[in-house]
Design an enzyme around this catalytic site. Structure first.
Site: not given
Ligand code: GTP
Ligand code: SPV
Ligand code: MN
Length: 642
Positions: A101, A251, A260, A280, A302, A304, A327, A423
């Protein structure tokens, strides 16, 4: 101002197998029956065809045949490539300049500036949304849009955010010249011709216009068969018009406009106008060993951990998790005062690196078929690969990285096989733990709201807010490390209030007040608000909390609090678990490292957060937030220093 580009004029468009548009004459319809579309839709399409000048128009119906036709075309062209090892899985590599983004090019435009952004303190650059006047935006669009689809097909994608026809759902139409967007939108949203009937019944739809910004013949070299125009990228929102216009990027959140742009920025504004919330947040269900089920929604910035938490595989016996969404959550209080949430999306667009059979087995099982993976690496055996999978594949597997480099898994070293924001895009219904009610038009009842972020210091693993107002303040104080999901570099800690910084579609001060106001409405059963942090580091830089499936231990504590169990004790910053009340059987953690409160750090943090919110939200900052910050500060001051 001259008539803005987005204002539809009144000419009627001829209703045959081609559109006759005022300036261009005949545009052939490659697929679909223009004549059967609702009148407002014909006007919307005709208006933009006139400006964009596509070679042909393709009205999508969301069918599998349609997808196969588009996939074959993209395979021929080299944009998509089948991952042989699976069923109907494809890999795609973008131009390396178009990988995330672009927050710096994202704008909200309304006549009244302060509907979109707060009165920031003089001399401050606002980071809670960027406003552009309709005049300036129109100029920017006049420079970009006219003729930008020349030589390309314009796809018309009718889609529903939320189950088709649900009272909580909203309709959108995206015009795009990217077939990758068509394929992704049909995974991420509900694309079907039924939408036309819904529009005939209700009329309203969010207008989305997207172009990669590369009219043919393209004047520069297209990289990886991925047309884009990074120098000119612009993601514009017109919340008053319920409209999104996006140019230059193909993308993620820049181009899948249901996500979003619509489901957070435009829907956020609609929610403000209509009295609900677009957040979110993931939505998950948790069933305890006694068989009692509760739903929770959690807001993390994002990258996290939302996708991971939503599909968590509990490490404690007897517990069950099911996913509703990973999400975005749309939530409103029903007539009984219960907060009900739906997941407006239909697929997961998840961060690939870090996902593996240990951290997120359910995601791994979801993406084995009918998925598109972007900017990941490919094994010579036709498999997908990304960072985090090293231990689950043959070390001698030869890889082609997202940049086309060749090395084996064991030779990889520090080189990145996949881009950090690579992704997977896969249908939610394939998830082994998808909740049977994930498409329930009524939504699911939410018992707890959780905020959390990725920051190394200070804040405990889990805590409960004293009350709703205090919870909103905790959400507004959220901070997190910059991630690869946007264009930031390095590990700088940024404020990300309510995990919504990049996704605000209206004045953040009004947004906070909107949240606070729910407390004053009679008869609402407000969920409890919690704060978690899985990412606290010790002096050696190691996570003090094991995370992932072990997060169920914190969830267990939060849900017992929802049942009113006496397991919390007040601290200056919130209610913390009484010692021993968090189930830590079988894991090796240090209570003190998880829960100690560093006084100086916390005081500095409050001061800095107050300054941030005052600068960024100025006179729009609700007094109650300042009041909560002051009370918190007073409580911290009375702590003894350890
Ligand atoms: P967006 O799609 O960008 O909104 O991200 P998201 O909030 O869905 O994050 P996602 O679950 O994809 O995790 C992002 C990264 O954080 C990945 O590399 C995970 O492996 C890592 N991660 C997720 N949960 C944990 C956790 O409980 N502990 C740790 N140490 N890392 C984590
Ligand atoms: C985020 O950045 O929180 C995402 C990926 O879930 S995007 O769809 O590119 O915003
Ligand atoms: Mn997101």
């Amino acid at each position: 101002m001259a008539m803005p580009l987005w204002n539809e004029h009144d000419e009627s468009y001829k209703e045959i197998h081609e559109i006759i548009v005022p300036h261009l004459g005949h545009i052939p319809i490659g697929k679909g029956d223009f004549h059967r579309l609702p009148r407002d839709v014909r006007h919307f399409i005709g208006h933009w065809v006139d400006i964009l000048n596509p070679r042909t128009i393709y009205i999508c119906d969301g069918s599998d045949d349609e997808a196969h036709e588009i996939i074959s075309k993209l395979e021929e062209r080299g944009t998509l490539h089948k991952l042989r090892k699976y069923e109907n899985n494809y890999i795609c590599r973008t131009d390396p300049k178009d990988v995330a983004r672009v927050e710096s090019k994202t704008y909200i435009s309304t006549e009244d500036q302060y509907m979109s952004v707060p009165h920031v303190k003089e001399g401050t650059k606002g980071i809670l949304g960027q406003w552009e006047s309709p005049e300036v935006l129109n100029k920017d669009l006049e420079e970009r849009m006219p003729g930008c689809m020349t030589g390309r097909t314009m796809y018309v994608i009718p889609f529903s955010m939320g189950p088709v026809g649900s009272p909580l759902s909203k309709i959108g139409i995206e015009l795009t010249d990217s077939s990758y967007v068509v394929l992704s939108m049909r995974i991420m949203t509900r694309v079907t011709s039924e939408i036309w009937n819904v529009i005939r019944d209700h009329h309203e739809f969010v207008k989305c216009v997207h172009s990669v910004g590369c009219p043919r013949p393209v004047k520069w070299k297209v990289i990886n068969h991925w047309p884009c125009n990074p120098e000119k990228t612009l993601i514009a929102h017109l919340p008053d018009k319920r409209m999104v216009i996006s140019y230059g990027s193909g993308y993620g959140g820049n181009s899948l406009l249901g996500k979003k742009c619509f489901a957070l920025r435009i829907a956020g504004r609609i929610a403000y106008d209509e009295g609900w919330m677009a957040e979110h947040m993931l939505i998950m269900s948790v069933t305890n060993p006694q068989g009692v089920e509760k739903f929770i929604a959690a807001a993390f910035p994002s990258a996290c951990g939302k996708t991971n938490m939503a599909m968590l595989e509990p490490s404690l016996p007897g517990w069950k998790v099911q996913v509703v969404g990973d999400d975005i959550a749309w939530m409103r209080f029903d007539k009984n005062g219960v907060l009900r949430g739906i997941n407006p999306e239909r697929g997961f667009f998840g961060v690939a690196p870090g996902t593996n059979y240990k951290t997120n087995p359910n995601a791994m099982k979801t993406l084995l078929r009918n998925s598109i993976m972007t900017n990941i690496a490919e094994g010579d055996d036709g498999s997908f690969f990304w960072e985090g999978m090293e231990k689950e594949v043959d070390p001698d597997l030869m890889l082609t990285s997202w940049l086309g480099e060749r090395f084996t898994v064991k030779e990889k070293g520090d080189r990145k096989a996949a881009h950090p924001n690579s992704r997977f895009c896969c249908p939610a219904e394939q998830c082994p733990i998808i909740h049977p009610k994930w498409e329930d038009p009524e939504g699911v009842p939410i018992s707890a709201l959780i905020f959390g972020g990725r920051r190394p210091e200070g804040i405990p693993v889990v805590m409960e807010s004293f009350d709703w107002k205090h919870g909103v303040m905790l959400g507004a104080s959220l901070k997190s490390e910059a991630t690869a999901a946007a264009e930031f570099k390095g590990k700088v800690i940024m404020h990300d209030p309510m995990a919504m910084r990049p996704f605000m579609g209206y004045n953040f001060g009004k947004y906070l007040q909107h949240w606070l106001d729910f407390e004053d409405k009679p008869d609402l059963k407000l969920p409890k608000i919690f704060h978690v942090k899985w990412f606290r580091l010790d002096e050696q830089g190691k996570f003090v909390w094991p995370g992932f499936g072990e997060n169920i231990r914190a969830i267990d504590w939060m849900l017992r609090r929802c049942d009113g169990e006496d397991i919390a004790e007040p601290s200056p910053i919130g209610l913390l678990p009484k010692k021993g009340s968090l189930n830590l059987d079988g894991i090796n953690t240090d209570w003190n490292k998880m829960f100690n409160l560093p006084k100086d750090y916390l005081l500095g943090d409050i001061e800095e957060t107050r300054k941030f919110l005052q600068e960024q939200t100025g006179t729009d900052l609700p007094k109650e937030i300042l009041n909560q910050l002051s009370k918190q500060e007073e409580r911290i001051k009375t702590m003894s220093t350890k």
